[in-house]
Design a protein around this motif. Structure first.
Motif, PDB file in Angstrom:
ATOM      1  N   THR A  57      24.201  16.345  23.545  1.00 57.94           N
ATOM      2  CA  THR A  57      24.323  15.498  22.353  1.00 57.94           C
ATOM      3  C   THR A  57      22.969  14.878  22.043  1.00 57.94           C
ATOM      4  OG1 THR A  57      26.611  14.945  22.950  1.00 57.94           O
ATOM      5  CG2 THR A  57      25.541  13.545  21.306  1.00 57.94           C
ATOM      6  N   ALA A  58      22.614  14.868  20.758  1.00 54.73           N
ATOM      7  CA  ALA A  58      21.367  14.250  20.322  1.00 54.73           C
ATOM      8  C   ALA A  58      21.671  13.001  19.508  1.00 54.73           C
ATOM      9  CB  ALA A  58      20.544  15.228  19.488  1.00 54.73           C
ATOM     10  N   VAL A  59      20.847  11.979  19.696  1.00 57.30           N
ATOM     11  CA  VAL A  59      20.969  10.724  18.960  1.00 57.30           C
ATOM     12  C   VAL A  59      19.612  10.426  18.335  1.00 57.30           C
ATOM     13  CG1 VAL A  59      21.537   8.265  19.093  1.00 57.30           C
ATOM     14  CG2 VAL A  59      22.688   9.897  20.615  1.00 57.30           C
ATOM     15  N   SER A  60      19.597  10.049  17.066  1.00 57.41           N
ATOM     16  CA  SER A  60      18.348   9.749  16.366  1.00 57.41           C
ATOM     17  C   SER A  60      18.452   8.401  15.673  1.00 57.41           C
ATOM     18  CB  SER A  60      18.044  10.833  15.320  1.00 57.41           C
ATOM     19  OG  SER A  60      17.036  10.406  14.419  1.00 57.41           O
ATOM     20  N   LEU A  61      17.445   7.564  15.886  1.00 58.57           N
ATOM     21  CA  LEU A  61      17.324   6.286  15.189  1.00 58.57           C
ATOM     22  C   LEU A  61      16.049   6.323  14.365  1.00 58.57           C
ATOM     23  CD1 LEU A  61      18.049   3.313  14.608  1.00 58.57           C
ATOM     24  CD2 LEU A  61      16.843   2.699  16.725  1.00 58.57           C
ATOM     25  N   VAL A  62      16.172   6.107  13.057  1.00 56.83           N
ATOM     26  CA  VAL A  62      15.032   6.101  12.152  1.00 56.83           C
ATOM     27  C   VAL A  62      14.998   4.758  11.440  1.00 56.83           C
ATOM     28  CG1 VAL A  62      13.957   7.175  10.145  1.00 56.83           C
ATOM     29  CG2 VAL A  62      15.143   8.592  11.812  1.00 56.83           C
ATOM     30  N   ALA A  63      13.828   4.121  11.398  1.00 62.31           N
ATOM     31  CA  ALA A  63      13.682   2.823  10.733  1.00 62.31           C
ATOM     32  C   ALA A  63      12.375   2.801   9.964  1.00 62.31           C
ATOM     33  CB  ALA A  63      13.704   1.682  11.748  1.00 62.31           C
ATOM     34  N   SER A  64      12.356   2.049   8.878  1.00 67.20           N
ATOM     35  CA  SER A  64      11.141   1.902   8.094  1.00 67.20           C
ATOM     36  C   SER A  64      10.037   1.256   8.926  1.00 67.20           C
ATOM     37  CB  SER A  64      11.416   1.033   6.858  1.00 67.20           C
ATOM     38  OG  SER A  64      10.207   0.654   6.236  1.00 67.20           O
ATOM     39  N   HIS A  65       8.824   1.799   8.796  1.00 61.45           N
ATOM     40  CA  HIS A  65       7.667   1.209   9.496  1.00 61.45           C
ATOM     41  C   HIS A  65       7.326  -0.156   8.895  1.00 61.45           C
ATOM     42  CE1 HIS A  65       4.369   1.171  12.197  1.00 61.45           C
ATOM     43  NE2 HIS A  65       4.197   2.468  12.270  1.00 61.45           N
ATOM     44  N   CYS A  66       7.810  -0.435   7.675  1.00 65.35           N
ATOM     45  CA  CYS A  66       7.625  -1.760   7.082  1.00 65.35           C
ATOM     46  C   CYS A  66       8.572  -2.774   7.716  1.00 65.35           C
ATOM     47  CB  CYS A  66       7.870  -1.714   5.571  1.00 65.35           C
ATOM     48  SG  CYS A  66       6.649  -0.761   4.661  1.00 65.35           S
ATOM     49  N   LEU A  67       9.545  -2.282   8.470  1.00 62.38           N
ATOM     50  CA  LEU A  67      10.515  -3.136   9.146  1.00 62.38           C
ATOM     51  C   LEU A  67      10.113  -3.400  10.586  1.00 62.38           C
ATOM     52  CD1 LEU A  67      13.389  -4.234   8.228  1.00 62.38           C
ATOM     53  CD2 LEU A  67      14.333  -2.353   9.561  1.00 62.38           C
ATOM     54  N   ILE A  68       9.466  -2.397  11.201  1.00 63.61           N
ATOM     55  CA  ILE A  68       9.199  -2.484  12.639  1.00 63.61           C
ATOM     56  C   ILE A  68       8.163  -1.430  13.025  1.00 63.61           C
ATOM     57  CG2 ILE A  68      10.896  -0.795  13.479  1.00 63.61           C
ATOM     58  CD1 ILE A  68      11.806  -3.091  15.447  1.00 63.61           C
TER      59      ILE A  68
ATOM     60  N   LEU B  38       0.824  -1.206   0.000  1.00 64.86           N
ATOM     61  CA  LEU B  38       0.000   0.000   0.000  1.00 64.86           C
ATOM     62  C   LEU B  38       0.858   1.256   0.000  1.00 64.86           C
ATOM     63  CD1 LEU B  38      -2.824  -1.024   2.490  1.00 64.86           C
ATOM     64  CD2 LEU B  38      -3.052  -0.703   0.025  1.00 64.86           C
ATOM     65  N   LEU B  39       1.916   1.282   0.806  1.00 63.54           N
ATOM     66  CA  LEU B  39       2.784   2.458   0.843  1.00 63.54           C
ATOM     67  C   LEU B  39       3.481   2.666  -0.497  1.00 63.54           C
ATOM     68  CD1 LEU B  39       4.302   2.139   4.422  1.00 63.54           C
ATOM     69  CD2 LEU B  39       2.861   4.009   3.579  1.00 63.54           C
ATOM     70  N   ARG B  40       3.912   1.561  -1.129  1.00 65.04           N
ATOM     71  CA  ARG B  40       4.527   1.681  -2.448  1.00 65.04           C
ATOM     72  C   ARG B  40       3.528   2.267  -3.452  1.00 65.04           C
ATOM     73  NH1 ARG B  40       9.391   1.414  -0.915  1.00 65.04           N
ATOM     74  NH2 ARG B  40      10.823  -0.207  -1.639  1.00 65.04           N
ATOM     75  N   SER B  41       2.254   1.848  -3.349  1.00 62.53           N
ATOM     76  CA  SER B  41       1.249   2.338  -4.290  1.00 62.53           C
ATOM     77  C   SER B  41       0.989   3.829  -4.111  1.00 62.53           C
ATOM     78  CB  SER B  41      -0.063   1.563  -4.114  1.00 62.53           C
ATOM     79  OG  SER B  41      -0.741   1.955  -2.928  1.00 62.53           O
ATOM     80  N   MET B  42       1.186   4.339  -2.896  1.00 65.01           N
ATOM     81  CA  MET B  42       0.958   5.755  -2.600  1.00 65.01           C
ATOM     82  C   MET B  42       2.210   6.598  -2.784  1.00 65.01           C
ATOM     83  SD  MET B  42      -1.204   5.155   0.904  1.00 65.01           S
ATOM     84  CE  MET B  42      -1.547   6.881   1.222  1.00 65.01           C
ATOM     85  N   ASP B  43       3.331   5.956  -3.107  1.00 67.49           N
ATOM     86  CA  ASP B  43       4.615   6.650  -3.220  1.00 67.49           C
ATOM     87  C   ASP B  43       4.949   7.363  -1.916  1.00 67.49           C
ATOM     88  OD1 ASP B  43       6.986   7.476  -4.386  1.00 67.49           O
ATOM     89  OD2 ASP B  43       6.109   9.276  -5.267  1.00 67.49           O
ATOM     90  N   ARG B  44       4.722   6.666  -0.815  1.00 65.37           N
ATOM     91  CA  ARG B  44       5.022   7.201   0.516  1.00 65.37           C
ATOM     92  C   ARG B  44       6.025   6.296   1.219  1.00 65.37           C
ATOM     93  NH1 ARG B  44       0.168   9.827   2.660  1.00 65.37           N
ATOM     94  NH2 ARG B  44      -0.580  11.180   0.997  1.00 65.37           N
ATOM     95  N   VAL B  45       6.700   6.870   2.209  1.00 61.23           N
ATOM     96  CA  VAL B  45       7.601   6.101   3.076  1.00 61.23           C
ATOM     97  C   VAL B  45       7.215   6.415   4.509  1.00 61.23           C
ATOM     98  CG1 VAL B  45       9.983   5.696   3.792  1.00 61.23           C
ATOM     99  CG2 VAL B  45       9.477   6.168   1.388  1.00 61.23           C
ATOM    100  N   ALA B  46       6.856   5.401   5.283  1.00 59.20           N
ATOM    101  CA  ALA B  46       6.518   5.583   6.692  1.00 59.20           C
ATOM    102  C   ALA B  46       7.695   5.137   7.540  1.00 59.20           C
ATOM    103  CB  ALA B  46       5.266   4.779   7.055  1.00 59.20           C
ATOM    104  N   VAL B  47       8.106   5.974   8.483  1.00 64.32           N
ATOM    105  CA  VAL B  47       9.240   5.634   9.340  1.00 64.32           C
ATOM    106  C   VAL B  47       8.869   5.817  10.803  1.00 64.32           C
ATOM    107  CG1 VAL B  47      10.918   6.296   7.567  1.00 64.32           C
ATOM    108  CG2 VAL B  47      10.260   7.955   9.319  1.00 64.32           C
ATOM    109  N   VAL B  48       9.588   5.104  11.653  1.00 62.53           N
ATOM    110  CA  VAL B  48       9.501   5.251  13.099  1.00 62.53           C
ATOM    111  C   VAL B  48      10.799   5.898  13.558  1.00 62.53           C
ATOM    112  CG1 VAL B  48       9.192   4.053  15.296  1.00 62.53           C
ATOM    113  CG2 VAL B  48       8.088   3.176  13.228  1.00 62.53           C
ATOM    114  N   GLN B  49      10.706   6.904  14.404  1.00 61.41           N
ATOM    115  CA  GLN B  49      11.906   7.613  14.860  1.00 61.41           C
ATOM    116  C   GLN B  49      11.974   7.645  16.378  1.00 61.41           C
ATOM    117  OE1 GLN B  49      12.188  11.845  13.865  1.00 61.41           O
ATOM    118  NE2 GLN B  49      14.416  11.666  13.705  1.00 61.41           N
TER     119      GLN B  49
END
Length: 473
Positions: free
Chosen positions: A146-157, A40-51
Motif C-alpha cells: 500500500t502506498a500513502v502520499s501527502l502533498v501540501a503547498s510549499h506556501c503552507l509548510i 512570487l509563485l503567483r506572479s510566475m503562475d507556478r505551484v510549489a508543493v512538498v510531498q
C-alpha cells in the motif's frame, strides 16, 4: 524541502499530548518570507508543493490512517492564506482543517505504476489560498503493498515543517495555532488593521530598501566585463506553451553502506550527498564553463519545534569540483567548510534576496516575474541539494507502524516546457530514515534526460561510480 544543518531536535523529542505548543504570535500575519514566496509563485503562475510518500509492504491500519488524516488538520497544516484587501499589506493565516476525507483509490494498481501514481498525486490541484492546501491519498497495490502520499503547498509548510507535522499527527499531538476562521473580519476592519500593521512595518521596509541598494552595488561589481556569462542547457524547442511534469525518481540506499562509503572517501553523510549531487550535475551538463565546477544551492533551516512559519529558509551556494568526488571527498568537505566559515563572519551572504522580502508587496506586478527568476538563480544552472539529516522513526509511521519505504521531495506544478528546454532542472533531497538514505531526484536535460527510464539509468550509473547500490523507484 530545506536542509537541516542543526540537529532536528524538533523531530527527536516529540511527546504525545494535545496541549497547545509554543507561543501564539500577537497577530496572524504571514512572515515577510512567507508572503514573498506566495506572491512570487503567483506572479510566475507556478505551484510549489512538498510531498511525502510511504510504501507499506505489510497490512495497513486504515482506521489509524483516518486518525492521522484528522490530526494533520490540527497541526501546522490546519490553515490557509487569506489575502489582505490592502494592496501593500501582508496576507494573513486563517484556520482551515483541510479535506474532510482522505482520497482512497477505487481500484488497486500494479507496483510498476507506483511512480506514476506518485506523480499524479503531486499534480493534484493544491491552492494555499482557496484550498485544499493539502491532500492525503492512499493506493492499494496488486502485490499486497500500500502506498500513502501527502502533498501540501510549499506556501503552507517547508520540508522540515512537513516532517514535524507528520510526526506529530502520527502520535496524536495537536496544536492550537490561534488562527481565526476565514472571513471573520469585515472589510473596513481589515483595511484599518492591515493599514496599522503596514505602518508599523515601515522600519523593516526601510532596512530592506537599504539592503537592496547594497545588493545592487554588489551585483554591478560582480557583473564586470571580464566575467563569463552563464550558458543555457539547450535552445528552446518551439513548444514553449506546453506544461509538463518533470521526471522524478526515488533512490533507497542502505544507511550502513552509505556511511561506510562516505567515511572511506574522507567525508560525512552530508559531504557524500553533496558529492553525489555534483557528479549527477556534471553528468547532466550543469558544470560552469569557466572553472568546471558545479554550483550547489543549499537551503538552510533554523526551524524549532515551536516555529509556526511556513518557510524557515536561507540559502548558500557551494562550488564543488565534480571530477574527484567519487574517489576523494576532502576537496568537497573543504569547500563546504569555507562557505560556512564565511557565513559565520558575514551572515548576509546567505540568501541575499531574503532581506529584500519585505519589498515584494511594493514591486509592480510586471517586474515580479523578473525578480522571481533572479531569486531562484535559473541562469546559473544550479543544482538544488537539500539534506534533512536523520528524521525520527515516527515520521515513517502514519498508521502507527513503520513503513518499509519513506521518502519525500519538492515538486513544481505548471512548469512550461520552454523553461525546461532553456534551463533544465536538477533537484535532490536526502533523508535518513528507517535505516535507509532516501534520495529523491527531480531532473530534466533537453535531449538527454527527458523521461523516468533515462533518469533511472543515469542514477544507477552515478551510484555505481561511488561503489553504491540501491533500490530505484
Amino acid at each position: 524541502m530545506p536542509v537541516q544543518i542543526r540537529p532536528a531536535r524538533a523531530l527527536q523529542t516529540l511527546r504525545k499530548g494535545n496541549a497547545p505548543i509554543g507561543e501564539v504570535p500577537p497577530d496572524n500575519q504571514l512572515s515577510s518570507m512567507d508572503h514573498a514566496m506566495f506572491t512570487l509563485l503567483r506572479s510566475m503562475d507556478r505551484v510549489a508543493v512538498v510531498q511525502c510518500v510511504w510504501v507499506y509492504e505489510h497490512p495497513v491500519d486504515f482506521e489509524a490512517l483516518k486518525r492521522f488524516h484528522h490530526n494533520l488538520g490540527y497541526g501546522l497544516l490546519g490553515r490557509r492564506i487569506e489575502r489582505s484587501p490592502l494592496p501593500f499589506a501582508r496576507h494573513r493565516w486563517v484556520c482551515d482543517r483541510g479535506p474532510a476525507e482522505m482520497d482512497v483509490a477505487e481500484r488497486p494498481r500494479p507496483r510498476g505504476e507506483l511512480s506514476d501514481w506518485i506523480d499524479e498525486r503531486a499534480q493534484e490541484p493544491i491552492d494555499p489560498e482557496r484550498g485544499p492546501a493539502w491532500r492525503l491519498g492512499v493506493l492499494p497495490l496488486t502485490d499486497g503493498s500500500t502506498a500513502v502520499s501527502l502533498v501540501a503547498s510549499h506556501c503552507l509548510i517547508d520540508g522540515l515543517g512537513m516532517g514535524l507535522a507528520v510526526a506529530e499527527a502520527a502520535i496524536g499531538k495537536t496544536r492550537d495555532l490561534g488562527y481565526p476562521p476565514p472571513h471573520s473580519r469585515t472589510r473596513l476592519r481589515a483595511l484599518a488593521q492591515d493599514a496599522r500593521q503596514t505602518v508599523r512595518g515601515a522600519p523593516e521596509v526601510g532596512r530592506a530598501l537599504a539592503g537592496a541598494a547594497r545588493a545592487a552595488r554588489r551585483r554591478r561589481q560582480e557583473q564586470a566585463p571580464a566575467s563569463t556569462p552563464s550558458r543555457s542547457v539547450a535552445a528552446g524547442s518551439g513548444c514553449g506553451d506546453e506544461r509538463v511534469v518533470v521526471p522524478a525518481i526515488a533512490i533507497h540506499v542502505d544507511l550502513d553502506q552509505w556511511d561506510e562509503r562516505a567515511d572511506a572517501l574522507g567525508g560525512t553523510s552530508h559531504h557524500l550527498a553533496a558529492g553525489f549531487a555534483a557528479k549527477l550535475g556534471e553528468r547532466m551538463g550543469r558544470r560552469r564553463s569557466g572553472d568546471g565546477a558545479v554550483t550547489l544551492q543549499i537551503p538552510l533551516s533554523d526551524r524549532s519545534e515551536h516555529d509556526t512559519r511556513a518557510n524557515t529558509l536561507s540559502f548558500v551556494s557551494v562550488s564543488v569540483d565534480p571530477s574527484r568526488v567519487t574517489t576523494n571527498l576532502s576537496p568537497t568537505r573543504a569547500a563546504i567548510k569555507q562557505v560556512f566559515n564565511t557565513l559565520r563572519e558575514t551572515p548576509d551572504v546567505a540568501s541575499p534576496m531574503l532581506p529584500l522580502a519585505p519589498l515584494v508587496s511594493f514591486v509592480p506586478k510586471r517586474a515580479l516575474k523578473r525578480l522571481a527568476e533572479a531569486t531562484f538563480g535559473y541562469d546559473d544552472l544550479p543544482v538544488a541539494c537539500s539534506s534533512l539529516g536523520d528524521l525520527a522513526a515516527v515520521a515513517a509511521c502514519p498508521d502507527g507502524t513503520e513503513a518499509e519505504y519513506a521518502f519525500g521531495g519538492g515538486v513544481i506544478q505548471r512548469v512550461m516546457r520552454e523553461h525546461l528546454e532553456r534551463h533544465g532542472e536538477l533537484s535532490l533531497v536526502f533523508v535518513r530514515i528507517s535505516g535507509k538514505m532516501c534520495i529523491t531526484v527531480v531532473a530534466y536535460q533537453a535531449g538527454e534526460v527527458c523521461s523516468k527510464p533515462q533518469l533511472r539509468e543515469l542514477a544507477a550509473r552515478t551510484l555505481a561510480e561511488f561503489d553504491l547500490s540501491g533500490v530505484i523507484e
